[in-house]
Design a protein around this motif. Sequence first.
Motif, PDB file in Angstrom:
ATOM      1  N   HIS A 106       4.417  -9.684  -4.865  1.00 14.31           N
ATOM      2  CA  HIS A 106       5.294  -8.582  -4.464  1.00 14.31           C
ATOM      3  C   HIS A 106       4.502  -7.631  -3.581  1.00 14.31           C
ATOM      4  N   MET A 107       4.868  -7.608  -2.307  1.00 15.86           N
ATOM      5  CA  MET A 107       4.163  -6.793  -1.327  1.00 15.86           C
ATOM      6  C   MET A 107       4.961  -5.539  -1.006  1.00 15.86           C
ATOM      7  N   SER A 108       4.241  -4.473  -0.710  1.00 15.68           N
ATOM      8  CA  SER A 108       4.879  -3.257  -0.219  1.00 15.68           C
ATOM      9  C   SER A 108       5.230  -3.452   1.253  1.00 15.68           C
ATOM     10  N   ILE A 109       5.959  -2.516   1.818  1.00 16.56           N
ATOM     11  CA  ILE A 109       6.302  -2.605   3.239  1.00 16.56           C
ATOM     12  C   ILE A 109       5.031  -2.533   4.094  1.00 16.56           C
ATOM     13  N   ILE A 110       4.048  -1.773   3.643  1.00 15.40           N
ATOM     14  CA  ILE A 110       2.789  -1.661   4.383  1.00 15.40           C
ATOM     15  C   ILE A 110       2.060  -3.002   4.376  1.00 15.40           C
ATOM     16  N   GLU A 111       2.001  -3.644   3.208  1.00 12.30           N
ATOM     17  CA  GLU A 111       1.335  -4.936   3.103  1.00 12.30           C
ATOM     18  C   GLU A 111       2.062  -6.006   3.919  1.00 12.30           C
ATOM     19  N   LEU A 112       3.398  -5.990   3.858  1.00  5.72           N
ATOM     20  CA  LEU A 112       4.174  -6.956   4.642  1.00  5.72           C
ATOM     21  C   LEU A 112       3.979  -6.712   6.133  1.00  5.72           C
ATOM     22  N   SER A 113       3.923  -5.461   6.520  1.00  6.21           N
ATOM     23  CA  SER A 113       3.695  -5.109   7.925  1.00  6.21           C
ATOM     24  C   SER A 113       2.362  -5.672   8.410  1.00  6.21           C
ATOM     25  N   HIS A 114       1.327  -5.505   7.624  1.00  9.45           N
ATOM     26  CA  HIS A 114       0.006  -6.030   8.003  1.00  9.45           C
ATOM     27  C   HIS A 114      -0.003  -7.553   8.010  1.00  9.45           C
TER      28      HIS A 114
END
Length: 106
Positions: A22-30
């Motif tokens: 489960h990734m945050s939007i920041i992690e998914l963005s990166h």
Amino acid sequence: MTQTNTTNITWIEGSVVENEVHMSIIELSHASRTPQDLIMDWVTEGVLSPTGSSPEDWRFGGDSLRRAKTAAHLTHDLELNTPGVALALDLLDEIAQLRSQLHRSE
């Protein structure tokens, strides 16, 4: 006559992400190399379906990373807008489902 042998090496880069991740939007963005505002547009259009009620609480599973990377390619390579990306991904999903049904019936 001298003969030289050359070897071509091809590197394939890939990643396996479990759906339990489960990734945050920041992690998914990166991970997808995509700006956060574009990810928010994709969520609004239904391209991605995170859990959580707000961007700060959103969590994306492993399938979202695959979809985000495909969406990024469609956006950059084919210059599709957000509704076009949503339609293309829906059609790609439908093709995959039909292929799966076809293989099961054989």
